[in-house]
Design a protein around this motif. Structure first.
Motif, mmCIF file in Angstrom:
data_model
loop_
_atom_site.group_PDB
_atom_site.id
_atom_site.type_symbol
_atom_site.label_atom_id
_atom_site.label_comp_id
_atom_site.label_asym_id
_atom_site.label_seq_id
_atom_site.Cartn_x
_atom_site.Cartn_y
_atom_site.Cartn_z
ATOM 1 N N GLU A 125 16.382 -10.202 -3.631
ATOM 2 C CA GLU A 125 15.066 -10.638 -3.188
ATOM 3 C C GLU A 125 14.040 -9.623 -3.675
ATOM 4 O O GLU A 125 14.361 -8.452 -3.908
ATOM 5 C CB GLU A 125 15.009 -10.747 -1.664
ATOM 6 N N TYR A 126 12.795 -10.047 -3.800
ATOM 7 C CA TYR A 126 11.750 -9.119 -4.221
ATOM 8 C C TYR A 126 10.380 -9.570 -3.717
ATOM 9 O O TYR A 126 10.129 -10.760 -3.514
ATOM 10 C CB TYR A 126 11.717 -8.987 -5.753
ATOM 11 N N ASN A 127 9.533 -8.610 -3.469
ATOM 12 C CA ASN A 127 8.120 -8.844 -3.170
ATOM 13 C C ASN A 127 7.297 -8.222 -4.288
ATOM 14 O O ASN A 127 7.728 -7.243 -4.911
ATOM 15 C CB ASN A 127 7.714 -8.207 -1.836
ATOM 16 N N ILE A 128 6.115 -8.779 -4.524
ATOM 17 C CA ILE A 128 5.200 -8.202 -5.508
ATOM 18 C C ILE A 128 3.853 -7.983 -4.828
ATOM 19 O O ILE A 128 3.274 -8.924 -4.270
ATOM 20 C CB ILE A 128 5.016 -9.113 -6.736
ATOM 21 N N ILE A 129 3.380 -6.749 -4.865
ATOM 22 C CA ILE A 129 2.109 -6.394 -4.237
ATOM 23 C C ILE A 129 1.164 -5.849 -5.298
ATOM 24 O O ILE A 129 1.561 -5.029 -6.136
ATOM 25 C CB ILE A 129 2.309 -5.337 -3.132
ATOM 26 N N VAL A 130 -0.082 -6.308 -5.259
ATOM 27 C CA VAL A 130 -1.111 -5.840 -6.179
ATOM 28 C C VAL A 130 -2.111 -5.001 -5.381
ATOM 29 O O VAL A 130 -2.790 -5.508 -4.492
ATOM 30 C CB VAL A 130 -1.831 -7.026 -6.850
ATOM 31 N N SER A 131 -2.175 -3.705 -5.688
ATOM 32 C CA SER A 131 -3.103 -2.803 -5.007
ATOM 33 C C SER A 131 -4.196 -2.368 -5.973
ATOM 34 O O SER A 131 -3.953 -2.263 -7.181
ATOM 35 C CB SER A 131 -2.364 -1.568 -4.461
ATOM 36 N N TYR A 132 -5.379 -2.085 -5.439
ATOM 37 C CA TYR A 132 -6.503 -1.727 -6.310
ATOM 38 C C TYR A 132 -7.431 -0.750 -5.598
ATOM 39 O O TYR A 132 -7.337 -0.533 -4.379
ATOM 40 C CB TYR A 132 -7.279 -2.980 -6.736
ATOM 41 N N ARG A 133 -8.329 -0.170 -6.345
ATOM 42 C CA ARG A 133 -9.240 0.827 -5.794
ATOM 43 C C ARG A 133 -10.388 0.156 -5.046
ATOM 44 O O ARG A 133 -10.968 -0.823 -5.522
ATOM 45 C CB ARG A 133 -9.803 1.710 -6.916
ATOM 46 N N HIS A 134 -10.693 0.720 -3.881
ATOM 47 C CA HIS A 134 -11.835 0.221 -3.119
ATOM 48 C C HIS A 134 -13.114 0.656 -3.837
ATOM 49 O O HIS A 134 -13.225 1.800 -4.292
ATOM 50 C CB HIS A 134 -11.791 0.794 -1.699
ATOM 51 N N PRO A 135 -14.106 -0.224 -3.975
ATOM 52 C CA PRO A 135 -15.300 0.119 -4.761
ATOM 53 C C PRO A 135 -16.147 1.250 -4.182
ATOM 54 O O PRO A 135 -16.872 1.920 -4.926
ATOM 55 C CB PRO A 135 -16.095 -1.198 -4.772
ATOM 56 N N SER A 136 -16.071 1.487 -2.869
ATOM 57 C CA SER A 136 -16.914 2.532 -2.277
ATOM 58 C C SER A 136 -16.133 3.654 -1.603
ATOM 59 O O SER A 136 -16.720 4.678 -1.237
ATOM 60 C CB SER A 136 -17.877 1.905 -1.249
ATOM 61 N N ASP A 137 -14.819 3.481 -1.435
ATOM 62 C CA ASP A 137 -14.019 4.516 -0.782
ATOM 63 C C ASP A 137 -12.723 4.715 -1.574
ATOM 64 O O ASP A 137 -11.778 3.940 -1.437
ATOM 65 C CB ASP A 137 -13.701 4.110 0.659
#
Length: 213
Positions: A125-137
């Motif tokens: 089984e697998y999960n895929i998570i997309v994380s990104y930078r917050h524009p102000s923090d």
């Protein structure tokens, strides 16, 4: 005389019975193969192999912007807050692999196909998570679930790959075809990943994480 014969018969029966029990135990031990995952754990060798396979998939998918295209495959005009063709923002595509996208490449993106062929055939089984930078923090890293198949086990492993998005790239979801906006033109209702570097051609830096168990 008869008593002696009877005693010998009992002794012989007991011996034969013991041999049969011993043979049954040996057969059972040979028939049961104890795998690393029998107790729910995954050996370090298996973990490392899974990590290498996940790394390879991410690297191959990053070529010719295929992985970037997968990240930008968002419902740009439907306000469903999920990847194009996904269920909802809680689970993304849910248990389904990411779809093959031909918007960026006529041959399509093989990201989901590779995941299925590599981990699906192993019963993983697998999960895929997309994380990104917050524009102000910069200390915050919001995330979106692309695939969600459940809660990982304690022995789950993770592989990550960093993708840079640029202002002049467009969304690739069918909800905005054929005139999908460039990323710098989108608002938060069209695309949750916001411009974290407004004074440069870089739009945001995204981390794609695959968790496998």
């Amino acid at each position: 005389m008869r008593q002696d014969q009877r005693a010998q018969a009992y002794t012989l029966e007991g011996f034969i019975g013991s041999v049969l029990v011993l043979a049954a135990v040996l057969f059972a031990l040979q028939s049961v193969v104890i795998m690393p995952t029998t107790s729910g754990k995954v050996s370090r060798d298996v973990q490392e192999q899974l990590r290498v396979e996940a790394d390879d998939i991410l690297i191959i998918s990053s070529q010719e912007e295929s992985l970037s295209c997968q990240i930008r495959h968002w419902n740009g005009s439907t306000n469903e807050n999920t990847f194009a063709g996904g269920f909802d923002e809680r689970i993304g595509y849910g248990p389904e692999p990411p779809p093959n996208i031909t918007t960026c490449d006529a041959d399509g993106t093989a990201f989901g196909e590779m995941l299925n062929q590599t981990f699906g055939e192993q019963g993983r089984e697998y999960n895929i998570i997309v994380s990104y930078r917050h524009p102000s923090d910069p200390t915050l890293s919001p995330s979106e679930r692309m695939v969600y198949r459940g809660v990982p086990t304690e022995s789950a492993i993770a592989a990550t790959y960093t993708v840079t998005l640029y202002d002049n790239q467009t969304l690739t979801g069918q909800g905005c075809q054929p005139d999908c906006p460039e990323l710098w033109e989108t608002n938060s209702s069209e695309f949750p990943i916001r411009d974290a570097a407004p004074n440069s051609p870089v739009y945001n830096v995204v981390e794609v994480r695959i968790v496998i168990w």
